[in-house]
Design a protein around this motif. Structure first.
Motif, PDB file in Angstrom:
ATOM      1  N   ALA A 147      -1.488  -3.394  -4.958  1.00 51.30           N
ATOM      2  CA  ALA A 147      -0.333  -2.582  -5.325  1.00 51.30           C
ATOM      3  C   ALA A 147       0.101  -1.692  -4.164  1.00 51.30           C
ATOM      4  N   GLU A 148      -0.868  -1.117  -3.456  1.00 53.37           N
ATOM      5  CA  GLU A 148      -0.547  -0.281  -2.302  1.00 53.37           C
ATOM      6  C   GLU A 148       0.148  -1.107  -1.220  1.00 53.37           C
ATOM      7  N   ASN A 149      -0.351  -2.315  -0.962  1.00 58.11           N
ATOM      8  CA  ASN A 149       0.233  -3.154   0.082  1.00 58.11           C
ATOM      9  C   ASN A 149       1.622  -3.661  -0.288  1.00 58.11           C
ATOM     10  N   ILE A 150       1.858  -3.852  -1.580  1.00 62.25           N
ATOM     11  CA  ILE A 150       3.172  -4.306  -2.036  1.00 62.25           C
ATOM     12  C   ILE A 150       4.163  -3.155  -2.105  1.00 62.25           C
ATOM     13  N   GLY A 151       3.658  -1.944  -2.405  1.00 62.45           N
ATOM     14  CA  GLY A 151       4.532  -0.782  -2.521  1.00 62.45           C
ATOM     15  C   GLY A 151       4.685  -0.281  -3.932  1.00 62.45           C
ATOM     16  N   ARG A 152       3.748  -0.634  -4.822  1.00 58.13           N
ATOM     17  CA  ARG A 152       3.836  -0.200  -6.218  1.00 58.13           C
ATOM     18  C   ARG A 152       2.805   0.891  -6.495  1.00 58.13           C
ATOM     19  N   THR A 153       2.987   2.031  -5.852  1.00 54.72           N
ATOM     20  CA  THR A 153       2.140   3.199  -6.091  1.00 54.72           C
ATOM     21  C   THR A 153       3.013   4.398  -6.414  1.00 54.72           C
ATOM     22  N   ARG A 154       2.403   5.443  -6.918  1.00 52.31           N
ATOM     23  CA  ARG A 154       3.140   6.622  -7.369  1.00 52.31           C
ATOM     24  C   ARG A 154       3.656   7.421  -6.189  1.00 52.31           C
ATOM     25  N   ALA A 155       4.897   7.832  -6.257  1.00 53.18           N
ATOM     26  CA  ALA A 155       5.520   8.518  -5.129  1.00 53.18           C
ATOM     27  C   ALA A 155       4.874   9.869  -4.846  1.00 53.18           C
ATOM     28  N   SER A 156       4.430  10.562  -5.881  1.00 51.15           N
ATOM     29  CA  SER A 156       3.953  11.930  -5.706  1.00 51.15           C
ATOM     30  C   SER A 156       2.639  12.027  -4.953  1.00 51.15           C
ATOM     31  N   ASP A 157       1.736  11.052  -5.143  1.00 55.32           N
ATOM     32  CA  ASP A 157       0.417  11.166  -4.528  1.00 55.32           C
ATOM     33  C   ASP A 157      -0.152   9.847  -4.022  1.00 55.32           C
ATOM     34  N   ALA A 164      -1.146   7.355  -5.708  1.00 57.96           N
ATOM     35  CA  ALA A 164      -2.141   6.785  -6.616  1.00 57.96           C
ATOM     36  C   ALA A 164      -1.589   5.539  -7.296  1.00 57.96           C
ATOM     37  N   VAL A 165      -2.497   4.713  -7.788  1.00 59.60           N
ATOM     38  CA  VAL A 165      -2.131   3.542  -8.573  1.00 59.60           C
ATOM     39  C   VAL A 165      -2.636   3.738  -9.995  1.00 59.60           C
ATOM     40  N   THR A 166      -1.845   3.283 -10.961  1.00 55.21           N
ATOM     41  CA  THR A 166      -2.248   3.347 -12.358  1.00 55.21           C
ATOM     42  C   THR A 166      -2.400   1.933 -12.894  1.00 55.21           C
ATOM     43  N   LEU A 167      -3.581   1.617 -13.405  1.00 58.04           N
ATOM     44  CA  LEU A 167      -3.840   0.315 -14.006  1.00 58.04           C
ATOM     45  C   LEU A 167      -3.815   0.434 -15.522  1.00 58.04           C
ATOM     46  N   MET A 168      -3.154  -0.515 -16.164  1.00 56.75           N
ATOM     47  CA  MET A 168      -3.231  -0.658 -17.620  1.00 56.75           C
ATOM     48  C   MET A 168      -4.217  -1.784 -17.902  1.00 56.75           C
ATOM     49  N   VAL A 225      -5.933   3.786 -16.251  1.00 54.14           N
ATOM     50  CA  VAL A 225      -6.873   4.176 -15.200  1.00 54.14           C
ATOM     51  C   VAL A 225      -6.090   4.485 -13.926  1.00 54.14           C
ATOM     52  N   THR A 226      -6.286   5.678 -13.371  1.00 50.53           N
ATOM     53  CA  THR A 226      -5.576   6.090 -12.159  1.00 50.53           C
ATOM     54  C   THR A 226      -6.571   6.455 -11.066  1.00 50.53           C
ATOM     55  N   PHE A 227      -6.337   5.946  -9.838  1.00 47.68           N
ATOM     56  CA  PHE A 227      -7.214   6.287  -8.721  1.00 47.68           C
ATOM     57  C   PHE A 227      -6.459   6.104  -7.404  1.00 47.68           C
ATOM     58  N   ASP A 228      -7.054   6.625  -6.332  1.00 49.10           N
ATOM     59  CA  ASP A 228      -6.505   6.495  -4.987  1.00 49.10           C
ATOM     60  C   ASP A 228      -6.917   5.135  -4.427  1.00 49.10           C
ATOM     61  N   PRO A 229      -5.959   4.250  -4.086  1.00 50.01           N
ATOM     62  CA  PRO A 229      -6.338   2.920  -3.606  1.00 50.01           C
ATOM     63  C   PRO A 229      -6.743   2.863  -2.132  1.00 50.01           C
ATOM     64  N   LYS A 230      -6.551   3.940  -1.398  1.00 54.00           N
ATOM     65  CA  LYS A 230      -6.798   3.882   0.051  1.00 54.00           C
ATOM     66  C   LYS A 230      -8.236   3.501   0.412  1.00 54.00           C
ATOM     67  N   PRO A 231      -9.273   4.082  -0.203  1.00 54.99           N
ATOM     68  CA  PRO A 231     -10.651   3.779   0.242  1.00 54.99           C
ATOM     69  C   PRO A 231     -11.295   2.570  -0.403  1.00 54.99           C
ATOM     70  N   VAL A 232     -10.622   1.887  -1.340  1.00 54.21           N
ATOM     71  CA  VAL A 232     -11.342   0.923  -2.183  1.00 54.21           C
ATOM     72  C   VAL A 232     -11.881  -0.281  -1.411  1.00 54.21           C
ATOM     73  N   SER A 233     -11.286  -0.641  -0.276  1.00 51.98           N
ATOM     74  CA  SER A 233     -11.777  -1.811   0.444  1.00 51.98           C
ATOM     75  C   SER A 233     -13.073  -1.537   1.197  1.00 51.98           C
ATOM     76  N   THR A 234     -13.470  -0.269   1.270  1.00 52.65           N
ATOM     77  CA  THR A 234     -14.741   0.095   1.903  1.00 52.65           C
ATOM     78  C   THR A 234     -15.667   0.849   0.960  1.00 52.65           C
ATOM     79  N   ASP A 235     -15.127   1.360  -0.157  1.00 55.94           N
ATOM     80  CA  ASP A 235     -15.941   2.148  -1.083  1.00 55.94           C
ATOM     81  C   ASP A 235     -15.310   2.061  -2.476  1.00 55.94           C
ATOM     82  N   LEU A 236     -16.009   1.423  -3.407  1.00 55.36           N
ATOM     83  CA  LEU A 236     -15.488   1.243  -4.766  1.00 55.36           C
ATOM     84  C   LEU A 236     -15.937   2.331  -5.735  1.00 55.36           C
ATOM     85  N   SER A 237     -16.665   3.312  -5.257  1.00 53.05           N
ATOM     86  CA  SER A 237     -17.236   4.289  -6.182  1.00 53.05           C
ATOM     87  C   SER A 237     -16.161   5.049  -6.944  1.00 53.05           C
TER      88      SER A 237
END
Length: 455
Positions: A263-273, A275-279, A301-313
């Protein structure tokens, strides 16, 4: 004493889905595709075709005799359309064109058919089988159960009355009786509805916030039907699980992390922060006796997608909390479903947007079917070399997609030693070709250090 007739009243969730889709002029279907690189056994496919139209797929919805009554399941067992076997092969590169053509053939959860099966040979010697089913009649977990049953010899009919078996007077009496029993719940729901409408009234009139990447939307063409891009990645289960463990996650958190990064790479993240929201649909289908069409709870479920490729915690913690919240805190929009039969058709589109958070966020649908039986690979009795599946929203207009800022769906299934990851995406103003989607999927998997086969 004889066996009591099973309860064939359609659950509120399924009636709401039918009416919301009808009100918006849309249809929801699922497609499964088997690809055989060896000679396909057409007699085996014919047996599956005869077996499949039972159980959850041996039925349709019959509307209430009352304007505000509850709809009912009715029995329509066996094949609802003939098996289509194409007489001539097509070029292999036309697989997705053929699959799209199959998705566009008429389906109707009320009038039938609710499903179709077709076979297409290709000039490279491969063959494909397409199964398309109405999502109103069954969800993903129910489809898995029904396919597995058909592969193994057939499914059990549910004992519903046949379509049109009630006289008009009997239907009115029975539906009035049902309405009377529903009235206490309807009144309780009406009180909740007033509170929800007061608190969320701005969402009924205010457009949603923008996605992270500004898009340029062309003028006109709002009624144009849009086809969303679709592609599927296949990854070895051992490689997937090993990488998930290295990143501090598990299978599902890696699916969520992949969806978030994509979603981050495509451009479907929240403008304010950012973040990505998964349903995330959570199945409530506990056993084979569950006969609802769509038995799921939606976890947001909402989280920051930036670190997920190196840390899924972070993603793993967000998914865990989202699932707990979904089970412990009822969704207020779901609690309003008993009022759906009383809502005007013109309100359905906005209610659906609110229910799925389209007016407040830019969600990504992320569905995980987990481990499914390898029987699903054997539609003709032998093991197919490849297996794909997807959910499709038909008749989506450009205007609807732009109001929702597009859509994105990521699903997953573990089958035959592979993780199957189908992806659908549309972003207004962007390059929405399948070639571009494949490029972004490859890029995203590379960030996770994962290799795959992409159809």
């Amino acid at each position: 004493m004889g066996t009591p007739r099973p309860d064939n009243v359609v659950p509120y969730t399924d009636q709401a889905l039918l009416l919301a889709l009808r009100g918006a002029g849309q249809e929801a279907v699922m497609q499964v595709i088997w690809i055989y690189e060896h000679d396909i056994d057409l007699d085996g496919v014919r047996r599956f075709h005869q077996n499949f139209g039972h159980g959850l797929l041996g039925r349709l919805i019959e509307r209430s005799a009352l304007p505000f009554g509850r709809h009912r399941w009715v029995s329509v067992p066996g094949p609802q359309t003939p098996l289509e076997i194409a007489p001539h092969p097509r070029p292999r590169e036309e697989l997705y064109d053929w699959a799209h053509d199959q998705v566009e053939l008429p389906l109707d959860p009320e009038h039938g058919p609710a499903w179709r099966l077709a076979v297409q040979p290709f000039t490279d010697g491969t063959s494909a089988v397409s199964l398309v089913v109405s999502h109103t009649v069954v969800d993903g977990a129910g489809a898995v159960v029904t396919v597995a049953a058909a592969v193994n010899g057939g499914g059990k009919d549910l004992g519903y009355p046949t379509r049109g078996s009630r006289t008009r007077s009997r239907a009115v009496v029975e539906d009035l009786r049902q309405l009377k029993s529903d009235l206490p719940e309807i009144w309780r729901t009406l009180v909740k509805a007033v509170k929800v409408a007061t608190r969320r009234k701005d969402e009924l009139v205010r457009p949603s916030q923008p996605v992270s990447t500004p898009v340029v939307v062309g003028g006109g063409g709002g009624d144009e039907i849009v086809t969303t891009a679709f592609s599927t990645a296949l990854i070895d289960v051992d490689q997937w699980d090993s990488r998930a463990k290295e990143l501090g996650g598990n299978h599902f958190s890696l699916v969520a992390g992949f969806a978030g990064k994509l979603a981050e790479n495509i451009g479907r993240t929240r403008a304010s922060d950012g973040a990505v929201t998964l349903m995330i649909p959570v199945s409530e289908r506990d056993n084979l006796a569950d006969t609802g069409g769509n038995m799921v709870t939606i976890a947001n479920v909402t989280f920051d997608p930036k670190p997920v490729s190196t840390d899924l915690s972070g993603a793993r913690a967000a998914v865990k909390q989202g699932l707990v919240t979904a089970r412990q805190t009822p969704d207020e929009m779901v609690e309003l479903l008993p009022l759906i039969p009383f809502l005007p058709r013109r309100a359905m589109g906005r209610i659906a947007d609110m229910a799925f958070n389209f007016t407040a966020d830019v969600p990504v649908s992320c569905s995980n079917l987990g481990d499914v039986p390898d029987d699903l690979l054997r539609i003709d009795g032998t093991v197919a070399e490849r297996f794909y599946f997807r959910g499709v929203d038909r008749n989506l207009t450009r205007a609807v997609l732009e109001r929702r800022h597009g859509l994105m769906t990521v699903a997953s299934m573990r089958l035959g030693g592979k993780v199957v990851l189908p992806v659908m995406s549309y972003l207004p103003g962007a390059d929405n070709s399948r070639a571009r989607l494949r490029e972004v999927i490859v890029q995203t998997l590379a960030e996770f250090e994962l290799s795959s086969v992409i159809e």
